[in-house]
Design an enzyme around this catalytic site. Structure first.
Site, short mmCIF file in Angstrom:
data_model
loop_
_atom_site.label_atom_id
_atom_site.label_comp_id
_atom_site.label_asym_id
_atom_site.label_seq_id
_atom_site.Cartn_x
_atom_site.Cartn_y
_atom_site.Cartn_z
N ARG A 214 0.84 -1.21 0.00
CA ARG A 214 0.00 0.00 0.00
C ARG A 214 0.87 1.25 0.00
O ARG A 214 0.57 2.24 -0.68
CB ARG A 214 -0.93 -0.02 1.22
CG ARG A 214 -1.98 -1.11 1.16
CD ARG A 214 -3.00 -0.96 2.26
NE ARG A 214 -2.64 -1.58 3.51
CZ ARG A 214 -3.07 -2.77 3.93
NH1 ARG A 214 -3.87 -3.49 3.16
NH2 ARG A 214 -2.71 -3.24 5.11
N CYS A 341 -3.37 -13.39 -3.69
CA CYS A 341 -3.05 -13.84 -2.33
C CYS A 341 -3.24 -15.35 -2.20
O CYS A 341 -3.38 -15.86 -1.09
CB CYS A 341 -3.89 -13.09 -1.30
SG CYS A 341 -5.67 -13.30 -1.50
#
Length: 400
Positions: A214, A341
């Site tokens: 992020r 993921c």
């Protein structure tokens, strides 16, 4: 008392010998001695060589999870404290510890247990039968070790409500370990404030593994128009907003997640530039493309499309489709951040899938960077299950 001895078949235990911690059911030749599932057993190779101790569970295909390679080492509080201290010292060296994963199962040599720290709250997730007797001890040891550095933990919550427990033959549970407390915890990550609901949020309340991914997108977003897909609590969108993005839209199918994200935008004073919409991303992206929408930055952070090797083929189609649709919305010279993921979606397979998606919409990709999960989710070589998050940032250009 005689110890239960598990002997491997000849030629088996290759992963264990390479440094892994798992022994599968089909690798075992004999089990001598009586035991209850979850008990610590001694493991021998086919020729009698002692390989260490682990806990056994005949309900699981992962039949034994190793706790120590030292045959003279007992699995006791002294060993647990050593592992806990080692895990904390590692986090202090590698990450911002205000909120982080303190214990990452096998990668911290404490198989089947996860512990996350959100400011002054711990969240424990036990995923293996053999860890059930140790989970409260590990939480108590963590509190003691953290207190040595002046960090006082006000409460511990258990989120052992994951589906993985079904495979272990244990019921899902959640609740307080010790005294009750307010389970809404405000955290700050990369300068962004979030309210984490450790009782009702996904997993243990928040996805800590993307912390530095992020942060990596912040430098791309100043003055830009950004689309964040599968935004969940608005994490990537808010990182874009706090970096100075001109306009950010976050999409998620969950109304609960959208409400959380909207509240988090207000918490950061970003409600005028970062907005969220409840929508099915797979339907919304073609609609936006049909409207002629174009973005400087598109972020794709989907849930795992596969949690088993058998479902990987369908997952490839899902990842290819979502990247194809996302790429169509990136303006020439803009950026795509995309991730998987799923442990079973390997780095090579994911890269191949993205390449196919780009080719199908006549886009060329210039790789900016490749990243994995944050260091508080360490990747233990030979324990392949510890490596699951793949994260790419590309510049997208027309196919000249």
């Amino acid at each position: 008392m005689n110890e239960t001895v598990v002997t491997l078949k000849k030629g088996e235990g290759r992963n264990l010998k390479a440094g892994g911690l798992w022994i599968y059911d089909n690798e075992i030749d004999t089990i001598k001695g009586s035991f209850q599932n979850g008990a610590i057993v001694l493991v021998h190779d086919f020729d009698g060589f002692v390989m260490g101790r682990g806990f056994i569970n005949q309900n699981s295909k992962i039949r034994i999870r190793m706790m120590t390679r030292n045959p003279n080492q007992q699995v006791d509080d002294k060993l647990l404290k050593k592992r806990v201290r080692m895990a904390w010292e590692y986090r202090k060296d590698t990450v911002d510890t205000s909120s982080c994963r303190l214990i990452f199962g096998e990668a911290d040599f404490l198989p089947g247990i996860v512990v996350d720290k959100y400011e002054d709250v711990l969240v424990v997730q036990s995923l293996a039968l053999g860890m059930e007797p140790f989970k409260e001890t590990i939480a108590a040891l963590l509190k003691d070790v953290l207190l040595e550095d002046g960090i006082k933990i006000r409460g511990v919550y258990e989120r052992s409500d994951a589906r993985e427990r079904d495979k272990e033959g244990i019921r899902r549970i959640k609740g307080f370990i010790g005294n009750a407390f307010d389970t809404n915890v405000e955290i700050v990550e990369n300068g962004v404030r979030y309210m984490v609901d450790v009782e009702n949020g996904q997993k243990t309340g928040f996805f800590l593994d993307q912390k530095y991914n992020r942060l990596a997108i912040q430098k791309l977003c100043r003055g830009k128009r950004v689309l964040d897909c599968f935004t969940h609590m608005g994490t990537f969108a808010l990182n874009a907003g706090i970096a100075g993005a001109k306009e950010v839209t976050g999409l998620d199918i969950s109304e609960f997640a959208i409400q959380q994200a909207t509240d988090n935008a207000k918490r950061n004073g970003l409600q005028d530039t970062v907005r969220f919409q409840c929508a099915n991303v797979l339907d919304e992206l073609p609609r936006l493309a049909a409207m002629g929408e174009q973005y400087d930055v598109v972020i794709l952070d989907p849930p795992a499309f596969t949690k088993s090797r058998e479902a990987t083929k369908n997952a490839i189609k899902g990842y290819r489709e979502i990247n194809r649709k996302g790429l169509q919305l990136v303006k020439d010279g803009g950026y795509l951040a995309t991730c998987s993921c799923s442990h079973f979606m390997t780095q090579d397979l994911f890269a191949k899938t993205i390449r196919e998606a780009a080719k199908s919409v006549h886009k060329r990709l210039r790789q900016v960077e490749f990243r994995t999960q944050a260091p508080d989710h360490p990747i233990l070589w030979a324990a392949d299950e510890s490596y699951y998050l793949k994260f790419y940032i590309f510049q997208v250009v027309s196919a000249y």
